[in-house]
Design an enzyme around this catalytic site. Sequence first.
Site, PDB file in Angstrom:
ATOM      1  N   SER A 128       0.842  -1.203   0.000  1.00 25.90           N
ATOM      2  CA  SER A 128       0.000   0.000   0.000  1.00 25.90           C
ATOM      3  C   SER A 128       0.878   1.255   0.000  1.00 25.90           C
ATOM      4  CB  SER A 128      -0.912  -0.019   1.229  1.00 25.90           C
ATOM      5  OG  SER A 128      -1.388   1.260   1.497  1.00 25.90           O
TER       6      SER A 128
ATOM      7  N   PHE B  17      -0.644  10.062  -7.342  1.00 23.27           N
ATOM      8  CA  PHE B  17      -0.589   8.610  -7.161  1.00 23.27           C
ATOM      9  C   PHE B  17      -1.302   7.908  -8.309  1.00 23.27           C
ATOM     10  CE2 PHE B  17      -0.784  10.170  -2.591  1.00 23.27           C
ATOM     11  CZ  PHE B  17       0.557  10.392  -2.574  1.00 23.27           C
TER      12      PHE B  17
ATOM     13  N   TRP C 272       2.173   1.654  -3.400  1.00 21.11           N
ATOM     14  CA  TRP C 272       1.097   2.098  -4.283  1.00 21.11           C
ATOM     15  C   TRP C 272       1.039   3.628  -4.310  1.00 21.11           C
ATOM     16  CZ3 TRP C 272      -3.181   5.214  -3.549  1.00 21.11           C
ATOM     17  CH2 TRP C 272      -4.151   5.184  -4.546  1.00 21.11           C
ATOM     18  N   HIS C 273       1.302   4.235  -3.129  1.00 22.46           N
ATOM     19  CA  HIS C 273       1.196   5.692  -3.040  1.00 22.46           C
ATOM     20  C   HIS C 273       2.302   6.404  -3.803  1.00 22.46           C
ATOM     21  CE1 HIS C 273      -1.736   4.863   0.108  1.00 22.46           C
ATOM     22  NE2 HIS C 273      -2.171   6.088  -0.106  1.00 22.46           N
ATOM     23  N   GLY C 274       3.464   5.810  -3.908  1.00 23.50           N
ATOM     24  CA  GLY C 274       4.517   6.486  -4.651  1.00 23.50           C
ATOM     25  C   GLY C 274       5.798   5.690  -4.690  1.00 23.50           C
TER      26      GLY C 274
END
Lengths: 313, 476
Positions: free
Chosen positions: B318, B476, B321-323
């Site tokens: 996760s 994102f 996923w954000h960056g």
Amino acid sequence: MTNTTKKKSLQNFFLKLAACLLIISLVDFTAGAILNKYYFNQQSGYDYLTTCAIENTTADILILGSSRAVNIYNTDIFAKQTKLSCFNAGRYGEPIFYHYAVLKAALKRYTPKTVILSFDAGNFSINAEAYDRIAALLPYYKRHPEIHSIVELKSPFEKMKLLSSIYPFNSLPLSIVAGNRESNKAKYSNSNGFIPIEKTFEGELKTFDYTKEKQLDPVKIEVYKSLMQECINRKVELVVICPPYQIHRIGVDASINEGKRLAQQNDIRFLDYSADTSFTNYPALFADFRHLNIRGVEKFSNVIIDTLKKRFQ
Amino acid sequence: MLFNSFHFLFFFLLVTTFYFILPHNKRWLLLLLSSCYFYMAFVPIYICILGFTIVVDYFAGILIENSNGKRRKLFLVCSLVANIGILCVFKYYNFINENLSYLLHGFGRSNPIPYLSILLPIGLSFHTFQAMSYTIEVYRGNQKTERHFGIYALYVMFYPQLVAGPIERPQNLLHQFREHHHFDSDRVFEGLKIMIWGLFKKLVIADRLGVYVNNAYNYVPEQDGMTLLLATVFFSFQVYCDFSGYSDIAIGAAKVMGFDLMANFRRPVLAKSTGEFWKRWHISLSTWFKDYLYFPMGGNRVSIPRWYINLMVVFLISGLWHGANWTYVIWGGINGFYLVFAIMTQKTRDRFNNFVGISKHPKLFLFSQILITFCLITFSRIFFRSRTIGDAFLIIKKILSFNGSPFNGGTSILIYCFFAVFFLLAVELKKEFYRGSFTLSHHPNFWIRNSYYSLLIILIMLLGVFDGGQFIYFQF
């Protein structure tokens, strides 16, 4: 859904919408009128100084620029030594758009003898913040048609936003309250726009690599040209001055080069002190890397007056 | 095209008007074309990436439904590889390459693989995840394939939630494109009200707090501990209002046209534990990870150590996923650790609470739970917001020194920021604990109800930051 219910639903929607718009317009108009009254009633603070510059001053010497104008050009020294009245119309963080708007508004009222434009490194750099800063002129939009073209540079929808009476005072309620307080009146109200800095520069020299900056903002350059042209047309003496920096520089700032070139093209004097060693070798004359302190200001003001003495006479 | 721009306002008015004028069977085309225009307003060429994902997943869906056994799985894997492949190339290629360079540098060798000079397509992680949920659901047999290419494309591209979610599921959204939505004035007003509240959160709260936060976080070495402490707390509110503001505008815009999108936030600032926080924060992503990653790994129906590993894996992914930055991975790791630690210490904490006697004072206990959760989440966000890990540690070090003054940039900025936070908290507390009382937004009297929303509009005009720029989660 039958046609009658559809029609009723639409009618209902437009009635409610009209009622909402009515409430919003009423509140907007009332709150806007109150804010307008108190904005122009201020007796101190930056907004008050902007009002003085745009609506009141009739000074012989008008100084335009950003914080480097506000903190560097001592109006008292100028007035005493030249026997001419002087007003510092600079404002913190403001780019060329603001200077041009102030000049246009002032020229509409009177013709100053000399206009000094304080020039900064990076004046023509491409940055969106410069356009956001036009917000300082919003309260004057309705009162000064001559600045419309400049305010409308802020965004393509600015004209539409300005239909609201509240929007010109966006983010200003607290400064309006402060500017109206009696206890605040002493603050900058008698300074003719000059705000001195006492502290002395500490810390390491910052390095600025000017060789990387290639692109300049054509809109800012155009506004700079218009500012010069305005002075030429009104036969006002314009002097462009770049005060000193306390930095370690690599290369030459592209904006200063362009500013100098355009000034020469128009027979306007451009005095570049940005790397003048009689200042840069003395950190004690600076408050920080961009601003001279009160001692540096005294020396700088005298240098400028000596250089321009003949013109002032 | 940003939701907080006039450009969007005109676009929305135009699309909505034509939506209700057009006959039902033409509406999908209008929505698809307007969604293409909406996406192309950012970087036009990236519509090709979106087009590729749509084509791959459309055919993958049909092939999955028409096949059995291993072939079914093969088509799903192909679709997932294509989607994740695009993510890897556009989002993680340079990150992986950079880390490879560091690694090779350690062995005294240089990295021969060149860097890609590409911009990250806007909202890539959002629409990729939404597209993936379709093929997974078809594979699982929970969703029939959508044979109408235009409607499938619209499922991936529906403009209100295209670039920052909520990440929808096909079961919730796809059938809505076939439904006949009549003009319903109550529904339109309800949608507009949600949009106004979203705009208020974005312009008056998030962007106002952003002025203080950016000033502090962009010049960390020059800041005092107190400034950074306050900026970190403000950032917690900023990121919430920025993202939930976007979600509200998306949900409201869809509602106006008759679509129901899933709720993405449920007052996360009032969560009583970190576990509860993730049930209230970015719900569409949390449930995505739960359904498609956590449960397939076994969830909590495995041995305890494996359960902990599952939680950590989900949170680390996760974070990624954000960056493409280690700061996000650490942020994810910290939040995973919070959950593991909470499970490990549950009994000890219960015993401690009973021993201290705080559980006998429900209100105090609730307040302390909310405060502790907020502090933990806020701490982890130092890594979320910092540009580098070095910056994050410097910020923590400076905060722990508690020196200096919080008056970064003047008192007025601080006053506006506190006003924004208090306004938000008042609304959130009311919604959480006093539902049904002090109701202004849904007051039975038309004039009171609409005066409240008029006040919000006036406050947006007066205190909104109109030059605040784009939404944090767009990257994102």
